[in-house]
Motif scaffolding. Structure first.
Motif, PDB file in Angstrom:
ATOM      1  N   ALA A 119       0.838  -1.202   0.000  1.00 34.26           N
ATOM      2  CA  ALA A 119       0.000   0.000   0.000  1.00 34.26           C
ATOM      3  C   ALA A 119       0.876   1.258   0.000  1.00 34.26           C
ATOM      4  N   TYR A 120       1.959   1.222   0.768  1.00 31.75           N
ATOM      5  CA  TYR A 120       2.898   2.352   0.783  1.00 31.75           C
ATOM      6  C   TYR A 120       3.553   2.537  -0.584  1.00 31.75           C
ATOM      7  N   ASP A 121       3.888   1.420  -1.228  1.00 29.69           N
ATOM      8  CA  ASP A 121       4.470   1.480  -2.572  1.00 29.69           C
ATOM      9  C   ASP A 121       3.522   2.160  -3.547  1.00 29.69           C
ATOM     10  N   ARG A 122       2.234   1.808  -3.495  1.00 28.72           N
ATOM     11  CA  ARG A 122       1.241   2.438  -4.377  1.00 28.72           C
ATOM     12  C   ARG A 122       1.050   3.912  -4.028  1.00 28.72           C
ATOM     13  N   PHE A 123       1.142   4.235  -2.744  1.00 29.18           N
ATOM     14  CA  PHE A 123       1.041   5.631  -2.306  1.00 29.18           C
ATOM     15  C   PHE A 123       2.152   6.473  -2.918  1.00 29.18           C
ATOM     16  N   VAL A 124       3.381   5.970  -2.852  1.00 27.44           N
ATOM     17  CA  VAL A 124       4.522   6.704  -3.425  1.00 27.44           C
ATOM     18  C   VAL A 124       4.387   6.811  -4.940  1.00 27.44           C
ATOM     19  N   ALA A 125       3.968   5.720  -5.587  1.00 25.12           N
ATOM     20  CA  ALA A 125       3.862   5.698  -7.051  1.00 25.12           C
ATOM     21  C   ALA A 125       2.834   6.701  -7.568  1.00 25.12           C
ATOM     22  N   ILE A 126       1.727   6.853  -6.856  1.00 25.57           N
ATOM     23  CA  ILE A 126       0.647   7.720  -7.337  1.00 25.57           C
ATOM     24  C   ILE A 126       0.778   9.147  -6.814  1.00 25.57           C
ATOM     25  N   CYS A 127       1.192   9.295  -5.566  1.00 22.59           N
ATOM     26  CA  CYS A 127       1.266  10.632  -4.961  1.00 22.59           C
ATOM     27  C   CYS A 127       2.596  11.334  -5.218  1.00 22.59           C
ATOM     28  N   VAL A 222      -6.594   8.280  -2.921  1.00 22.87           N
ATOM     29  CA  VAL A 222      -7.894   8.770  -3.395  1.00 22.87           C
ATOM     30  C   VAL A 222      -7.871  10.280  -3.563  1.00 22.87           C
ATOM     31  N   SER A 223      -7.248  10.958  -2.620  1.00 29.29           N
ATOM     32  CA  SER A 223      -7.147  12.416  -2.697  1.00 29.29           C
ATOM     33  C   SER A 223      -6.362  12.856  -3.933  1.00 29.29           C
ATOM     34  N   SER A 224      -5.272  12.134  -4.250  1.00 29.99           N
ATOM     35  CA  SER A 224      -4.466  12.460  -5.428  1.00 29.99           C
ATOM     36  C   SER A 224      -5.215  12.164  -6.724  1.00 29.99           C
ATOM     37  N   ILE A 225      -5.943  11.040  -6.751  1.00 31.44           N
ATOM     38  CA  ILE A 225      -6.693  10.671  -7.948  1.00 31.44           C
ATOM     39  C   ILE A 225      -7.801  11.693  -8.230  1.00 31.44           C
ATOM     40  N   ARG A 226      -8.426  12.191  -7.194  1.00 34.93           N
ATOM     41  CA  ARG A 226      -9.500  13.183  -7.372  1.00 34.93           C
ATOM     42  C   ARG A 226      -8.977  14.479  -7.988  1.00 34.93           C
ATOM     43  N   ARG A 227      -7.699  14.757  -7.796  1.00 32.70           N
ATOM     44  CA  ARG A 227      -7.133  15.989  -8.351  1.00 32.70           C
ATOM     45  C   ARG A 227      -6.737  15.852  -9.818  1.00 32.70           C
ATOM     46  N   ILE A 228      -6.756  14.620 -10.343  1.00 36.80           N
ATOM     47  CA  ILE A 228      -6.450  14.410 -11.756  1.00 36.80           C
ATOM     48  C   ILE A 228      -7.638  14.860 -12.587  1.00 36.80           C
ATOM     49  N   SER A 229      -7.377  15.676 -13.599  1.00 41.61           N
ATOM     50  CA  SER A 229      -8.470  16.281 -14.369  1.00 41.61           C
ATOM     51  C   SER A 229      -9.134  15.317 -15.343  1.00 41.61           C
ATOM     52  N   SER A 230      -8.355  14.522 -16.064  1.00 43.80           N
ATOM     53  CA  SER A 230      -8.920  13.647 -17.100  1.00 43.80           C
ATOM     54  C   SER A 230      -9.433  12.332 -16.520  1.00 43.80           C
ATOM     55  N   ALA A 231     -10.517  11.832 -17.108  1.00 46.27           N
ATOM     56  CA  ALA A 231     -11.090  10.560 -16.677  1.00 46.27           C
ATOM     57  C   ALA A 231     -10.137   9.417 -16.975  1.00 46.27           C
ATOM     58  N   GLN A 232      -9.426   9.497 -18.095  1.00 43.63           N
ATOM     59  CA  GLN A 232      -8.463   8.451 -18.457  1.00 43.63           C
ATOM     60  C   GLN A 232      -7.319   8.406 -17.461  1.00 43.63           C
ATOM     61  N   GLY A 233      -6.876   9.577 -17.023  1.00 47.82           N
ATOM     62  CA  GLY A 233      -5.803   9.633 -16.034  1.00 47.82           C
ATOM     63  C   GLY A 233      -6.229   9.053 -14.703  1.00 47.82           C
ATOM     64  N   LYS A 234      -7.475   9.327 -14.300  1.00 45.63           N
ATOM     65  CA  LYS A 234      -7.998   8.759 -13.055  1.00 45.63           C
ATOM     66  C   LYS A 234      -8.078   7.243 -13.128  1.00 45.63           C
ATOM     67  N   TYR A 235      -8.565   6.759 -14.285  1.00 45.46           N
ATOM     68  CA  TYR A 235      -8.698   5.306 -14.453  1.00 45.46           C
ATOM     69  C   TYR A 235      -7.331   4.625 -14.421  1.00 45.46           C
ATOM     70  N   LYS A 236      -6.357   5.226 -15.086  1.00 40.85           N
ATOM     71  CA  LYS A 236      -5.016   4.640 -15.133  1.00 40.85           C
ATOM     72  C   LYS A 236      -4.395   4.601 -13.743  1.00 40.85           C
ATOM     73  N   ALA A 237      -4.579   5.679 -12.983  1.00 48.97           N
ATOM     74  CA  ALA A 237      -4.016   5.734 -11.628  1.00 48.97           C
ATOM     75  C   ALA A 237      -4.684   4.713 -10.723  1.00 48.97           C
ATOM     76  N   PHE A 238      -6.006   4.607 -10.812  1.00 44.22           N
ATOM     77  CA  PHE A 238      -6.721   3.664  -9.954  1.00 44.22           C
ATOM     78  C   PHE A 238      -6.425   2.216 -10.324  1.00 44.22           C
ATOM     79  N   SER A 239      -6.251   1.943 -11.617  1.00 37.71           N
ATOM     80  CA  SER A 239      -6.019   0.564 -12.066  1.00 37.71           C
ATOM     81  C   SER A 239      -4.711  -0.004 -11.529  1.00 37.71           C
ATOM     82  N   THR A 240      -3.748   0.873 -11.206  1.00 41.13           N
ATOM     83  CA  THR A 240      -2.466   0.397 -10.691  1.00 41.13           C
ATOM     84  C   THR A 240      -2.572  -0.162  -9.275  1.00 41.13           C
TER      85      THR A 240
END
Length: 310
Positions: A119-127, A222-240
């Motif tokens: 979970a920490y690894d995913r936090f660093v990768a996305i945030c 979740v907070s970082s994903i919400r700040r992504i403007s594009s829907a594709q970017g949100k999906y890509k971030a969440f899918s990881t």
């Protein structure tokens, strides 16, 4: 009955999931299949990660370590259960029971800590994507795995030594298919109050800390994903992190089910059945969850097996 704490005399009887003779072949066949699928599936993940240079990243390093822990976790209990059914024996020695408790706690706790590390690894990768390779360097990855292993071993050693202070009758019936710590402590004929207090204190401390780490990481994700403007970017971030989130949910929901079932009437049998979920089913499903939507793992598995993975 006469109390005895001598390891050469005391023996435990594992009553298993059912004492009905006609059900034993069905239980044996089912658990043998589940165990083989678990070992094969997790071994394939380890081979895929180790053989493909594209998968030599922190996320897949932790995934391979989790697969190894899952194999060991299941192997602490299921082979003995299969052996008892095959030989029509319910006996496990005092030393064997203590050994099973020791390794069960080690790999169970290690599983939990590894999920927190992932979970920490995913936090660093996305945030912090620009600093990911710097932060999650090989030294830190190895250190995180090592520290989680050491804490698991020390935790297991504490509980094992606490069991040694207890006295048991010469024959003890455990309504379970393995030597589960809570069941064994409950069968002691000497005062087990200190054992129970230590057991629940450690569960709250270590389990709570792991869960808090996971929840904190995902709150930031979740907070970082919400700040992504594009829907594709949100999906890509969440899918990881979708696969990891699925495994975490499965792990904690099954453990919660065990503790809820243990509080119900006829709790011993209910707890044994519920334990199958996190002992056998969850480690078996983990490779499928991580493979289902991961193109990199599918590609590596196809290279190893020569068979396309759906």
């Amino acid at each position: 009955m006469e109390a005895d704490n001598d390891t050469g005399i005391s023996e435990f009887l594992l009553l298993g999931l059912s004492e009905e003779p006609e059900l034993q072949p069905i239980i044996f066949g089912l658990f043998l299949c589940l165990y083989l699928i678990t070992v094969l599936g997790n071994l394939l993940i380890i081979l895929a990660v180790s053989s493909d240079s594209h998968l030599h990243t922190p996320m897949y390093f932790f995934l391979a370590t989790l697969s190894f822990a899952d194999i060991c976790f299941t192997s602490t209990t299921v082979p003995k259960m299969l052996w008892n059914i095959q030989t029509q024996s319910q006996v496990i020695t005092y030393a064997g029971c203590l050994t099973q408790i020791h390794f069960f706690i080690i790999f169970g706790a290690w599983d939990d800590f590894l999920l927190t590390v992932m979970a920490y690894d995913r936090f660093v990768a996305i945030c912090h994507p620009l600093h990911y390779t710097v932060i999650m360097n090989p030294r830190l990855c190895g250190l995180l795995v090592l520290v989680s292993w050491v804490i698991s071993v020390l935790n297991s050693l504490l509980h094992s030594l606490m069991v040694l202070r207890l006295s048991f009758h010469t024959k003890v019936e455990i309504p379970h298919f393995f030597c589960e710590l809570n069941q064994v402590v409950g069968q002691a004929c000497s005062d087990n109050f200190l054992n129970v207090m230590v057991m629940y204190f450690v569960i709250v401390l270590l389990g709570g800390a792991s869960l808090a780490g996971i929840l904190y990481s995902y709150s930031k994700i979740v907070s970082s994903i919400r700040r992504i403007s594009s829907a594709q970017g949100k999906y890509k971030a969440f899918s990881t992190c979708a696969s990891h989130l699925s495994v975490v949910s499965l792990f904690y929901c099954t453990i919660l089910g065990v503790y809820l079932s243990s509080a119900a009437p006829q709790s011993s049998h209910s707890s044994a059945v519920a334990s199958v979920m996190y002992m056998v089913v969850t480690p078996m499903l983990n490779p499928f969850i991580y493979t289902l939507r991961n193109r990199d793992i599918k590609r590596a598995l196809k290279r190893i097996t020569g068979v396309p993975v759906i």
